[in-house]
Design an enzyme around this catalytic site. Structure first.
Site: not given
Lengths: 81, 268
Positions: A16-19
């Protein structure tokens, strides 16, 4: 539409964001200018955010396509270091 | 290209996202070695933030032990480490924050006989000392060794920061050729210091260090940044190189390190 040959492919499904962007950015960094990265992901939010962030960083989005109910494929060309 | 573990990816994600840092910049930070003089008011926040940033190796030099009166500003220490050498107390705090970082604790006073050997392997030196003999010794050693030096100082409500890039910008002696006579300038012990002030100045020093490591932005080369906490005011004063500087000028008269410790009391 003509298929674009990717120099590198990453699968960031499950992230998921930000990964999602962190993974995509590290992959772009590992390429030479002019090379192409293909990203497989399953986050709707990331399918909107990664293209925007990539363009903010000066890279070129070549493709953003929903390929089935859950997944997207993004294709980015590295334009700058 | 550095291979990040999942933990590192999460820990450094806000750095990696920055265009000026990225994975390559984070790898530079991980490969950097920083030498911090003093584990007190300035050394604590500098070391703390550089540890958080993932600097690979941090050396801490200080001869003192933790006292209750330190805790108003020296944020790496605690009631649990009173009596412990400051470098050991800070090492424990930094290692708890980030086990990626190698912290080398040196409980000692720097001298003209060992400082050049001690700083040799480091990329950047940070001065967070509280006395003039050490300040001049560190400046002279960094100019002689060609090491960038991020210097900070605090007293009462005012602090200053400058970055010395030897032979490219001015050094501390371009500004003040000789240390003031012992006793002329009061110490924090005599004059007091607002506890949060070293936090501001130390954070600025840590920022300078990271920019030096990354090779991004502009450092305070040839400039003294002065912060007045009472007025909430920052001023930048241009400091030119002094062609007649005895250390880095055209006719150098200082070619060996000097210990000015004679006549100075040892600071707590």
């Amino acid at each position: 539409m003509e298929e674009i040959a990717a120099d590198k492919r990453i699968n960031i499904k499950g992230f998921v964001c930000p990964y999602t962007f962190v993974k995509a950015k590290l992959a772009i960094e590992s390429l030479e200018v002019g090379q192409v990265l293909e990203i497989l992901l399953d986050s709707e939010e990331a399918s909107r955010n990664i293209p925007k962030s990539m363009e903010d960083h000066g890279q070129k989005m070549l493709k953003n396509e929903k390929i089935n109910d859950t997944d997207w494929i993004l294709v980015v060309r590295k334009e700058r270091e | 290209m550095m291979d990040f573990t999942d933990d590192q990816l999460q820990r450094y994600s806000r750095h990696i996202i920055l265009p000026e840092v990225g994975g390559k910049g984070q790898a530079k930070i991980a490969g950097a070695k920083v030498f911090i003089v003093g584990a007190g008011g300035l050394g604590c926040p500098v070391g703390y933030y550089l540890t958080a940033a993932g600097v690979g190796t941090i050396a801490l030099v200080d001869n003192d032990s933790v006292e209750m009166s330190n805790l108003q500003r020296q944020i790496a220490h605690s009631v649990n480490t009173i009596g412990m050498p400051k470098v050991e107390s800070a090492k424990r705090t930094f290692e708890a924050l980030n086990p990626d970082v190698r912290v080398i604790a040196m409980q000692r006073r720097l001298s003209k006989d060992d400082i050049l050997d001690l700083i040799r392997d480091y990329d950047v030196v940070v001065d967070g000392s509280d006395n003039f003999p050490t300040r001049y010794l560190v400046n002279d050693a960094c100019v002689m060794a060609g090491k960038p030096l991020v210097s900070g100082a605090i007293l009462r409500f005012e602090g200053q920061v400058t970055t010395i890039v030897p032979h490219d910008g001015p050094c501390y002696r371009c500004l003040f050729e000789e240390p003031p006579p012992a006793g002329l300038v009061p110490s924090c012990q005599e004059a007091g210091v607002l506890g949060v002030l070293p936090g501001v100045i130390g954070a600025l020093q840590a920022t300078e260090v990271l920019k030096l490591i990354l090779g991004k932005g502009e450092v305070l080369k040839g400039e003294l940044l002065i912060y007045n906490a009472l007025k909430t005011e920052f001023r930048k004063v241009k400091v030119p190189r002094n062609p007649s500087c005895p250390l880095c000028g055209e006719h150098r008269t200082i070619t060996e390190l000097v210990d000015y410790n004679e006549g100075y009391c040892s600071m707590p």
